[in-house]
Design a protein around this motif. Structure first.
Motif, PDB file in Angstrom:
ATOM      1  N   ARG A 124      67.683   2.235  44.467  1.00 10.21           N
ATOM      2  CA  ARG A 124      67.315   1.361  45.590  1.00 10.21           C
ATOM      3  C   ARG A 124      67.483   2.056  46.932  1.00 10.21           C
ATOM      4  N   VAL A 125      68.490   2.906  47.043  1.00 12.81           N
ATOM      5  CA  VAL A 125      68.655   3.668  48.276  1.00 12.81           C
ATOM      6  C   VAL A 125      67.482   4.642  48.449  1.00 12.81           C
ATOM      7  N   ALA A 126      67.083   5.292  47.354  1.00  8.55           N
ATOM      8  CA  ALA A 126      65.970   6.236  47.427  1.00  8.55           C
ATOM      9  C   ALA A 126      64.663   5.542  47.772  1.00  8.55           C
ATOM     10  N   ALA A 127      64.500   4.289  47.351  1.00 11.54           N
ATOM     11  CA  ALA A 127      63.273   3.545  47.610  1.00 11.54           C
ATOM     12  C   ALA A 127      63.226   2.977  49.027  1.00 11.54           C
ATOM     13  N   ALA A 128      64.372   2.916  49.695  1.00 12.20           N
ATOM     14  CA  ALA A 128      64.426   2.382  51.058  1.00 12.20           C
ATOM     15  C   ALA A 128      63.880   3.411  52.045  1.00 12.20           C
ATOM     16  N   PRO A 129      63.504   2.993  53.244  1.00  6.89           N
ATOM     17  CA  PRO A 129      63.058   3.959  54.250  1.00  6.89           C
ATOM     18  C   PRO A 129      64.118   5.021  54.512  1.00  6.89           C
ATOM     19  N   ALA A 130      63.673   6.255  54.676  1.00  6.00           N
ATOM     20  CA  ALA A 130      64.604   7.359  54.908  1.00  6.00           C
ATOM     21  C   ALA A 130      65.322   7.177  56.235  1.00  6.00           C
ATOM     22  N   PRO A 176      73.694   8.056  57.049  1.00  6.69           N
ATOM     23  CA  PRO A 176      74.307   6.795  56.629  1.00  6.69           C
ATOM     24  C   PRO A 176      75.333   7.010  55.511  1.00  6.69           C
ATOM     25  N   CYS A 177      76.429   6.300  55.597  1.00  5.13           N
ATOM     26  CA  CYS A 177      77.450   6.284  54.546  1.00  5.13           C
ATOM     27  C   CYS A 177      77.493   4.877  53.968  1.00  5.13           C
ATOM     28  N   LEU A 178      77.197   4.745  52.678  1.00  5.38           N
ATOM     29  CA  LEU A 178      77.018   3.441  52.066  1.00  5.38           C
ATOM     30  C   LEU A 178      78.002   3.254  50.918  1.00  5.38           C
ATOM     31  N   PRO A 179      79.137   2.599  51.164  1.00 11.62           N
ATOM     32  CA  PRO A 179      80.068   2.329  50.060  1.00 11.62           C
ATOM     33  C   PRO A 179      79.470   1.367  49.046  1.00 11.62           C
ATOM     34  N   PHE A 180      79.676   1.700  47.777  1.00 12.12           N
ATOM     35  CA  PHE A 180      79.236   0.869  46.652  1.00 12.12           C
ATOM     36  C   PHE A 180      80.428   0.031  46.211  1.00 12.12           C
ATOM     37  N   ALA A 181      80.328  -1.291  46.337  1.00 17.06           N
ATOM     38  CA  ALA A 181      81.495  -2.150  46.082  1.00 17.06           C
ATOM     39  C   ALA A 181      81.982  -2.052  44.644  1.00 17.06           C
ATOM     40  N   GLY A 182      81.073  -2.077  43.685  1.00 23.08           N
ATOM     41  CA  GLY A 182      81.490  -2.020  42.291  1.00 23.08           C
ATOM     42  C   GLY A 182      82.506  -3.094  41.962  1.00 23.08           C
ATOM     43  N   HIS A 183      83.628  -2.678  41.357  1.00 22.77           N
ATOM     44  CA  HIS A 183      84.691  -3.609  40.989  1.00 22.77           C
ATOM     45  C   HIS A 183      86.011  -3.145  41.598  1.00 22.77           C
ATOM     46  N   ARG A 242      72.836  -3.896  53.347  1.00 23.84           N
ATOM     47  CA  ARG A 242      72.001  -3.931  54.549  1.00 23.84           C
ATOM     48  C   ARG A 242      70.925  -2.840  54.486  1.00 23.84           C
ATOM     49  N   TYR A 243      71.267  -1.693  53.921  1.00 21.66           N
ATOM     50  CA  TYR A 243      70.349  -0.548  53.877  1.00 21.66           C
ATOM     51  C   TYR A 243      69.305  -0.691  52.767  1.00 21.66           C
ATOM     52  N   ALA A 244      69.743  -1.123  51.588  1.00 22.72           N
ATOM     53  CA  ALA A 244      68.868  -1.086  50.411  1.00 22.72           C
ATOM     54  C   ALA A 244      68.633  -2.437  49.760  1.00 22.72           C
ATOM     55  N   GLY A 245      69.218  -3.500  50.322  1.00 15.50           N
ATOM     56  CA  GLY A 245      69.081  -4.803  49.703  1.00 15.50           C
ATOM     57  C   GLY A 245      70.146  -5.008  48.636  1.00 15.50           C
ATOM     58  N   PRO A 246      70.137  -6.166  47.985  1.00 15.96           N
ATOM     59  CA  PRO A 246      71.142  -6.445  46.950  1.00 15.96           C
ATOM     60  C   PRO A 246      71.088  -5.406  45.829  1.00 15.96           C
ATOM     61  N   VAL A 247      72.266  -5.013  45.349  1.00 15.01           N
ATOM     62  CA  VAL A 247      72.341  -4.055  44.244  1.00 15.01           C
ATOM     63  C   VAL A 247      72.936  -4.754  43.024  1.00 15.01           C
ATOM     64  N   PRO A 248      72.614  -4.267  41.830  1.00 16.69           N
ATOM     65  CA  PRO A 248      73.132  -4.916  40.614  1.00 16.69           C
ATOM     66  C   PRO A 248      74.653  -4.931  40.575  1.00 16.69           C
ATOM     67  N   HIS A 249      75.194  -6.005  40.007  1.00 19.19           N
ATOM     68  CA  HIS A 249      76.645  -6.109  39.844  1.00 19.19           C
ATOM     69  C   HIS A 249      76.913  -6.779  38.499  1.00 19.19           C
ATOM     70  N   THR A 250      77.209  -5.982  37.507  1.00 16.00           N
ATOM     71  CA  THR A 250      77.536  -6.496  36.184  1.00 16.00           C
ATOM     72  C   THR A 250      78.976  -6.982  36.177  1.00 16.00           C
ATOM     73  N   PRO A 251      79.251  -8.209  35.756  1.00 19.34           N
ATOM     74  CA  PRO A 251      80.641  -8.682  35.699  1.00 19.34           C
ATOM     75  C   PRO A 251      81.521  -7.721  34.902  1.00 19.34           C
ATOM     76  N   LEU A 252      82.793  -7.630  35.285  1.00 24.06           N
ATOM     77  CA  LEU A 252      83.691  -6.656  34.671  1.00 24.06           C
ATOM     78  C   LEU A 252      83.762  -6.815  33.161  1.00 24.06           C
ATOM     79  N   ARG A 253      83.901  -8.046  32.685  1.00 23.84           N
ATOM     80  CA  ARG A 253      84.009  -8.259  31.236  1.00 23.84           C
ATOM     81  C   ARG A 253      82.782  -7.721  30.518  1.00 23.84           C
ATOM     82  N   GLU A 254      81.619  -8.036  31.046  1.00 24.24           N
ATOM     83  CA  GLU A 254      80.378  -7.580  30.422  1.00 24.24           C
ATOM     84  C   GLU A 254      80.252  -6.063  30.493  1.00 24.24           C
ATOM     85  N   ALA A 255      80.622  -5.484  31.643  1.00 19.33           N
ATOM     86  CA  ALA A 255      80.512  -4.040  31.812  1.00 19.33           C
ATOM     87  C   ALA A 255      81.450  -3.291  30.872  1.00 19.33           C
ATOM     88  N   LEU A 256      82.692  -3.775  30.753  1.00 12.41           N
ATOM     89  CA  LEU A 256      83.643  -3.104  29.868  1.00 12.41           C
ATOM     90  C   LEU A 256      83.225  -3.226  28.409  1.00 12.41           C
TER      91      LEU A 256
END
Length: 337
Positions: free
Chosen positions: A208-214, A221-228, A297-311
């Motif tokens: 999604r970052v690559a698809a956003a305007p350069a 830009p520094c874009l922290p990925f929230a993850g878990h 803000r830069y790339a729009g909403p990003v996927p967030h798999t719930p922790l239980r499902e991801a593990l």
């Protein structure tokens, strides 16, 4: 026409996940292969491996939209990182400039040091307290210099510890290594939040970052990925459920073991990797999380798999707890890249 991305280090944990995510999104994915004949490269659907030669040069001449830097020094030591990481980043910068593409750089949390605040955002001051952290800060300064003086377009995507999408992470090498025997290992206090990045979600964020305007010229830009941001107790609840289903619990309780930090400290003079792991121990003692506001803000909403499902998906990919390694840790465990 499909966009093109080059993934440097596509045979590694992050690189493979990113390459597969771009291919699934319809991108043309190209990856340099420098380990012998291309026929020896792993089969990754949608990924075109290129060995040095005419085909590589022709692909370079076509240009690309994005380059992902997913290369890492093979050894998890400060000396190896100081000696090798700047050269690897130089290769990535040169490739992005030659392809006229935006460079996506995976950052991590080493930059912030033991005094880091509980929430890390795009503007958190970087005060590294370890040799590995100092190297990571220097790499981002190297990247910023190329942006300022060479016309490079680049973005930093910062993430916590990886898990999921194969082997070689804290999950299979340490935490769940003895899950079949009803034991979970944890490197620190069970109640301290720790930043995690589920690799399939992080890979989608790169797409999604690559698809956003350069970014505009001169900007990095520094874009922290929230993850878990999850504690050992959070992991224990999910792993206990899995172990129960696999018949690995004895007495219905998942036992928790700490890492042998004392032994690791004694062995560190002769095992450099253990010295690096010791230095990074604070990451398990200091609560921290990543603020994903700038990324959204830069790339729009990003996927967030719930922790239980991801593990659970990660354990299933490892063919269940019975297939987790029972050998001592000898593989580097890294974050970000």
């Amino acid at each position: 026409m499909a966009k093109t991305v080059w993934v440097l280090g596509a045979n590694g944990r992050l690189g493979r996940a990113v390459a597969q995510a771009f291919a699934a999104a319809g991108w043309r994915v190209r990856a340099p292969w420098r380990h012998g004949a291309v026929a020896q490269a792993p089969v990754l659907p949608g990924v075109q491996w290129l060995a040095p030669g005419a085909a590589l040069q022709a692909a370079l001449d076509e240009g690309a939209d994005a380059v992902v830097h997913a290369m890492n020094p093979a050894r998890y030591t400060a000396s190896a990182w100081r000696a090798e990481a700047p050269a690897l980043l130089h290769q990535a910068i040169s490739m992005a400039l030659a392809l006229r593409a935006v460079l996506l750089f995976p950052g991590n949390v080493y930059n912030f040091g033991v005094g880091m605040p509980p929430l890390l955002d795009a503007h958190t001051p970087q005060r590294p307290s370890t040799p590995l952290g100092q190297v990571r800060v220097a790499l981002e300064q190297q990247l910023a210099q190329a942006v300022a003086t060479q016309g490079l377009r680049a973005v930093i995507v910062r993430a916590g510890d990886f898990f999921g999408a194969g082997q070689g992470t804290w999950l299979d090498l340490v935490i769940a290594r003895k899950l079949r025997q009803g034991v979970m290992a944890w490197p620190g206090p069970l109640d301290v939040p720790h930043a995690w990045a589920y690799l399939p979600d992080l890979a989608q964020a790169f797409v999604r970052v690559a698809a956003a305007p350069a970014p505009a010229p001169g900007q990095l830009p520094c874009l922290p990925f929230a993850g878990h941001s999850a504690t050992g107790q959070d992991w224990q609840a999910v792993l206990a459920e899995w172990a129960q289903e696999q018949g690995g619990l004895h007495g219905g309780v998942l036992r928790v073991q700490s890492l042998p930090w004392g032994w690791m400290r004694l062995a560190s003079p002769v095992v450099p990797m253990l010295r690096s792991l010791q230095a990074m121990r604070y990451l398990w003692q200091v609560p921290h999380a990543l603020d994903g506001t700038a990324l959204a803000r830069y790339a729009g909403p990003v996927p967030h798999t719930p922790l239980r499902e991801a593990l659970r998906a990660s354990l299933a990919l490892l063919d269940g707890a019975a297939q987790l390694s029972s050998t001592p840790v000898t593989t580097p465990i890294t974050t970000g890249a």
